[in-house]
Design a protein around this motif. Structure first.
Motif: not given
Length: 257
Positions: A76-79, A82, A84-86, A105, A107-108, A110
């Motif tokens: 996971t990281e941020f584009n 800002s 959160e993406t995978v 990539s 979108y993350a 929950s």
């Protein structure tokens, strides 16, 4: 056939809203910003995989082109916005061997997102023939209000191309995504267009619970031509700017349902 891919998801939402890696041992290492070839076992061992999903092809498998795709969620990281993406890798297999590998990539979430595969992306409206060279992979939570990450692929003569990446969303009768309009010659697509279509309630009119009024906003009109073995896109309207609006009632827009 006019192919509004996000409407296919919407049709469902309206009613339900709520391996072994052998053979080829070398693939490009696109995540490190390099085209160099690395050993597959080395690449796998240095990644901390979050999740893998396997999707099986039917038509392309029968044609001995692709058997399956393994979607590997790596980190996971941020584009830049800002969000959160995978970071993922799509590994395409034929007879137990990786024949293509594509980094993407998504979108993350929950919630519990999933990958989906659509092989009949483009269909000739007159003959009902389908161009099996195109397929689409989508990732997201299969429920109302969640953004889907979509990837349109094309494969011919062993060459795989990621033609278009786009996001879509459906929330009851409201939606946002791409409308694809292919032009056929027999069972082959010879050109196609895409445009972004946003469906929103028409706030200029009183709300009608039995037959709501909608505004359809069109933007990002794009033409695709096949040239030198790959599809090339040409933007025909100003990016991100509306060039047409249409007004429809619920019964007019969703009468096919």
């Amino acid at each position: 056939m006019k192919k509004l891919l996000f409407i296919l998801l919407l049709c469902t939402l309206l009613f339900s809203c709520k391996e072994k890696k052998d053979g080829i041992n070398e693939i490009p290492d696109p995540f490190n910003g390099s085209d160099k070839v690395v050993d597959l076992d080395t690449l796998v061992s240095k990644q901390n995989f979050l999740k893998t999903d396997t999707l099986i092809f039917e038509k392309l498998s029968k044609a001995n082109i692709i058997d399956k795709v393994v979607a590997v969620s790596i980190k996971t990281e941020f584009n830049k916005d800002s969000v959160e993406t995978v970071r993922c890798r799509l590994d395409f297999y034929l007879k137990g061997k990786i024949i293509h590998s594509t980094p993407v990539s998504v979108y993350a979430s929950s919630e519990d997102p999933m990958w989906s595969l659509y092989e009949d992306v483009f269909e000739n409206e007159k003959t009902q023939q389908k161009d099996s060279r195109f397929f689409e992979l989508s990732f997201g939570v299969p429920s109302c209000g969640f953004t889907q990450s979509n990837f349109l692929f094309f494969i011919e003569n062993g060459k795989l191309q990621l033609v278009k990446e786009y996001d879509s969303m459906g929330d009851g009768p409201y939606s946002d995504g791409l409308l694809f309009e292919p032009k056929f010659a027999g069972d082959r697509v010879i050109s196609f267009t895409s445009k972004k279509v946003t469906v929103e309630g028409d706030e200029s009119k009183p709300y009608n619970e039995d037959n709501e009024d909608f505004v359809l906003t069109y933007s990002d009109s794009t033409a695709y031509q096949f040239d030198s073995g790959e599809w090339k896109a040409t933007l025909k309207s100003k990016k991100g700017t509306s060039y047409r609006k249409e007004f429809r009632t619920y019964n007019e827009l969703y009468k096919q349902l």
